[in-house]
Design an enzyme around this catalytic site. Structure first.
Site, short mmCIF file in Angstrom:
data_model
loop_
_atom_site.label_atom_id
_atom_site.label_comp_id
_atom_site.label_asym_id
_atom_site.label_seq_id
_atom_site.Cartn_x
_atom_site.Cartn_y
_atom_site.Cartn_z
N ARG A 1 44.36 44.80 44.88
CA ARG A 1 43.22 43.98 44.53
C ARG A 1 42.01 44.45 45.33
O ARG A 1 42.14 44.84 46.49
CB ARG A 1 43.47 42.50 44.85
CG ARG A 1 44.69 41.89 44.19
CD ARG A 1 44.59 41.84 42.70
NE ARG A 1 43.67 40.82 42.23
CZ ARG A 1 43.27 40.72 40.98
NH1 ARG A 1 43.67 41.58 40.08
NH2 ARG A 1 42.45 39.75 40.62
N GLU B 1 33.68 44.25 41.59
CA GLU B 1 33.71 44.88 40.26
C GLU B 1 32.93 43.99 39.28
O GLU B 1 32.97 42.77 39.36
CB GLU B 1 35.16 44.98 39.75
CG GLU B 1 36.01 45.96 40.48
CD GLU B 1 37.46 45.95 39.97
OE1 GLU B 1 37.74 45.31 38.93
OE2 GLU B 1 38.31 46.54 40.63
N HIS C 1 40.09 50.19 37.61
CA HIS C 1 41.04 49.07 37.64
C HIS C 1 42.01 49.13 36.45
O HIS C 1 42.20 48.16 35.71
CB HIS C 1 40.30 47.74 37.64
CG HIS C 1 41.12 46.61 38.22
ND1 HIS C 1 40.56 45.55 38.89
CD2 HIS C 1 42.46 46.39 38.22
CE1 HIS C 1 41.51 44.71 39.27
NE2 HIS C 1 42.67 45.20 38.87
#
Length: 322
Positions: A203, A234, A251
């Site tokens: 994460r 992000e 991601h």
């Protein structure tokens, strides 16, 4: 009686599986607003949708399924107080993330691969961590573990100086006895051997990006190597960090056909159980376009992102599943 379900349009394998009496709306994350969900009974979402009072207050929503391993985008306290039941999909994309780690190591500088035997430190020994350990052992790597909440392996301070590769597979937590926010901070980075490969496919926020940046300067005698898939803030990336990391991706470490299929199946089963419906089956006939999984795929993705970081979200949406 359930009347309406809203599904993030990026979640595959659910088209045409619900009974005709249930209205199903497929919306982009940007379209999943408080107004849009007001009449919905259930939501199927991903990490781009923040489940909180701002979104759900005054709505009919009783059930939320996130088709992801992580769940830090869900305000658990609010859901508890509002009587909203939620589920995530632990382990759904574990193999895909393991494949990402394998490719990150294979794509790293030759001097790292030449280390014999390569020592890999795995931080977090859950679904992903276990698979990474198995992969590493098959390749003859020396495996070291650190998972204090489970009472497994070494402390992070003990593990870090021994590693050629340090890979993180924890949730993102800010409270409790073992918070993981900025778990890899300046103090931990100072313990790394020069040339250590740091991998974040967990994460954004597990690694302190401001602390990592100076460690990636080429002229630094303590230079480290980094492969980053999950970023803080992000889709607004730290541009300086993006330029310095060896491998960057948008991601998608967990993005694979199998991972998406697992997540959709887990969400659908939980939905049926919550609403006391007969168990429905995912629609395997509508398979997303399959993408690049040949050796070097991570380097090709990295070049894409570095060339157009402002298109992070678009690249992620258009990514063809491995």
């Amino acid at each position: 009686m359930i009347k309406q379900v809203i599904i993030d349009s990026g979640i595959p394998f659910l088209e045409g599986v619900f009974p005709p009496e249930i209205e199903v709306l497929y919306l982009s994350p940007e379209q999943i607003t408080s107004e849009a969900v007001r009449c919905a009974d259930a939501l199927f979402i991903r990490t781009r949708t923040q489940i909180n009072k701002e979104l759900l207050h005054g709505s009919n929503v009783r059930f939320v399924a996130t088709a992801t391993i992580g769940f830090d985008h869900i305000d658990q306290d609010f859901c508890r107080e509002a009587g909203i039941y939620w589920v995530s999909c632990p382990g759904c994309n574990a193999q895909a993330v393991c494949d990402y780690v394998e490719e990150a190591i294979a794509s790293s500088p030759h001097h790292l691969i030449a280390s014999s035997p390569l020592t890999i430190g795995i931080v977090g020994y859950g679904h992903v961590g276990k698979l990474v350990a198995q992969m590493a052992e098959r390749k003859g790597y020396k495996v070291l573990l650190s998972d204090p909440p489970l009472g497994i392996g070494m402390s992070l301070n003990e593990l870090v100086p021994l590693c050629d590769v340090l890979t993180f597979h924890t949730p993102l937590t800010r409270e409790g006895e073992y918070p993981t926010y900025h778990l890899c901070d300046a103090n931990i980075l100072r313990l790394c051997k020069p040339g250590t490969l740091i991998i974040n496919a967990a994460r954004g926020g597990v690694i302190d990006e401001q602390a990592l940046l100076p460690c990636l300067i080429t002229s630094s005698p303590h230079r480290l190597i980094a492969s980053i898939d999950c970023w803080e803030n992000e889709p607004l990336l730290n541009q300086a960090l993006l330029e310095k990391v060896d491998l960057a991706s948008f991601h998608i470490a967990g993005y694979s056909i199998q991972g998406k299929m697992n997540a959709s199946e887990m969400c659908l089963r939980a939905f049926c159980e919550f609403f006391s419906l007969p168990i429905l089956s995912i629609n395997k006939k509508v398979v997303p376009l399959q993408g690049d999984s040949e050796p070097g795929w991570l380097k090709r993705i990295s070049d894409q992102l570095k060339a157009a970081p402002e298109h992070f979200e678009q690249l992620r949406k258009q990514y063809k599943l491995r």
